[in-house]
Design an enzyme around this catalytic site. Sequence first.
Site, PDB file in Angstrom:
ATOM      1  N   HIS A  93     -13.960   7.237   2.420  1.00 16.94           N
ATOM      2  CA  HIS A  93     -13.882   5.993   3.180  1.00 16.94           C
ATOM      3  C   HIS A  93     -12.676   5.965   4.120  1.00 16.94           C
ATOM      4  O   HIS A  93     -12.470   5.012   4.857  1.00 16.94           O
ATOM      5  CB  HIS A  93     -13.898   4.777   2.244  1.00 16.94           C
ATOM      6  CG  HIS A  93     -12.659   4.574   1.435  1.00 16.94           C
ATOM      7  ND1 HIS A  93     -12.521   5.010   0.146  1.00 16.94           N
ATOM      8  CD2 HIS A  93     -11.505   3.944   1.728  1.00 16.94           C
ATOM      9  CE1 HIS A  93     -11.331   4.665  -0.321  1.00 16.94           C
ATOM     10  NE2 HIS A  93     -10.694   4.013   0.632  1.00 16.94           N
ATOM     11  N   ASP A 139     -17.378   9.342  -2.612  1.00 15.25           N
ATOM     12  CA  ASP A 139     -16.174   8.942  -1.872  1.00 15.25           C
ATOM     13  C   ASP A 139     -15.240  10.135  -1.760  1.00 15.25           C
ATOM     14  O   ASP A 139     -14.198  10.197  -2.410  1.00 15.25           O
ATOM     15  CB  ASP A 139     -15.477   7.758  -2.549  1.00 15.25           C
ATOM     16  CG  ASP A 139     -14.450   7.107  -1.614  1.00 15.25           C
ATOM     17  OD1 ASP A 139     -14.361   7.526  -0.444  1.00 15.25           O
ATOM     18  OD2 ASP A 139     -13.741   6.192  -2.067  1.00 15.25           O
ATOM     19  N   GLY A 156      -3.438   1.717   0.838  1.00 11.55           N
ATOM     20  CA  GLY A 156      -2.751   2.874   1.393  1.00 11.55           C
ATOM     21  C   GLY A 156      -2.665   4.040   0.436  1.00 11.55           C
ATOM     22  O   GLY A 156      -2.372   5.160   0.840  1.00 11.55           O
ATOM     23  N   SER A 215      -5.214   5.189  -1.063  1.00 12.91           N
ATOM     24  CA  SER A 215      -6.502   5.861  -0.951  1.00 12.91           C
ATOM     25  C   SER A 215      -6.327   7.321  -0.567  1.00 12.91           C
ATOM     26  O   SER A 215      -5.542   7.662   0.297  1.00 12.91           O
ATOM     27  CB  SER A 215      -7.361   5.181   0.108  1.00 12.91           C
ATOM     28  OG  SER A 215      -7.867   3.971  -0.356  1.00 12.91           O
ATOM     29  N   SER A 245     -10.021   6.568  -5.143  1.00 17.00           N
ATOM     30  CA  SER A 245     -11.090   5.893  -4.414  1.00 17.00           C
ATOM     31  C   SER A 245     -10.815   4.412  -4.273  1.00 17.00           C
ATOM     32  O   SER A 245     -10.799   3.883  -3.172  1.00 17.00           O
ATOM     33  CB  SER A 245     -12.432   6.113  -5.109  1.00 17.00           C
ATOM     34  OG  SER A 245     -13.444   5.329  -4.507  1.00 17.00           O
TER      35      SER A 245
END
Length: 392
Positions: free
Chosen positions: A236, A264, A344, A346, A361
């Site tokens: 993502h 993801d 952030g 991620s 994720s």
Amino acid sequence: MRRTGLTYACVAALLMLGSWTAAGTLPAAASDTPGPDSAATSTPSAPASAALLQAMQRDFGLSPAEAEERLAAEQRATELEPEARKTAGPAYGGAWFDTRSEKLTVAVTPDADAATVRSLRSSGAAVRTVEHSARQLDAAVARLDRLDAPSGVSSWSVDPAANTVVVNVVKSEQADNDIRRFLSEAREAGPVTVRTVRAAAETFAAGTVGGDPYYTGNVRCSIGFSVHGGFVTAGHCGGVGGQVRGWDGSYIGTFQGSSFPGDDYAWVNVGSGWWTVPVVLGWGTVSDQLVRGSNEAPVGASICRSGSTTHWHCGRVLAKNETVNYSQGAVHQMTKTSVCAEGGDSGGSFISGDQAQGVTSGGWGNCSSGGETWFQPINEILGRYGLTLHTA
């Protein structure tokens, strides 16, 4: 970005980290809603660093000796789990690391014969008899995956210790008619237990902030693990062809593969003076961690996460093969942890000892009040794109 030594610039630029979970990022406007070389790799584990042991003492309330014993026990359990699954065969009901006994517990159905049970116990595992096999529980999860879940249903997965499929529902929405209807259908799919959580799962998105590991468009994400030729992160965070800039704003490469929702994960090639190293950034909390392989830690094992917003935090593996119901769509085969994360983080690394586990994720909560975080397992990403983990 031509520097020598393992400086912050080198590590941040580099797809660092070995066992993080990558929680990609979406544009700030969306952040309110929730080959042959791809097999697991491992080299003999080196002694744990003093800083890592200190982090485990802090986060788990362990003494120095207890932290060392825990890491050694978890390594034994990680190595034992694949063999235990083979030994149990069709009677296999799942496995998890028991922090009290510091042993791998293997569940078997009544079909397991005495020789199988003796073999499991002689290998060092504890054995528990359960009603449902892992195959039956996985089939129930697959049936739930085909249902249309309302937003108040956060996730679902197998809980091997409880020998059931757990469906997590947002507490404030459990009386909703759509949720009741979903749970009724879920119970028809197999053994289901309902648990409540404080909030729905979200991806950990954030806007652009100077000095963080990488940017794509107007969003910031965290680098996951170095692979030969690039790094892996969350899907993502960006789509195929999207350009990636490093912490200093210079060009790194582009997204070569990306999938979200459903999965993801993504990977980015590295060039223009950037290079990869088999390291997960410790952010001064612990020493930077070398990545030596990707053996999968069992449920119950300790695990740590590195991310560009909240840096280094540890917790436990809570569940595997969990389906997470984000507002953008469901993501399957995720691993749930008790580690906190925020926007952030991620795409960042999840690591257990020196073994890469996955990329961040999403989740719910934060690192002030607590929460849970999911990661996409690293070996699935390596297999999907035919990548090879960069190891020390």
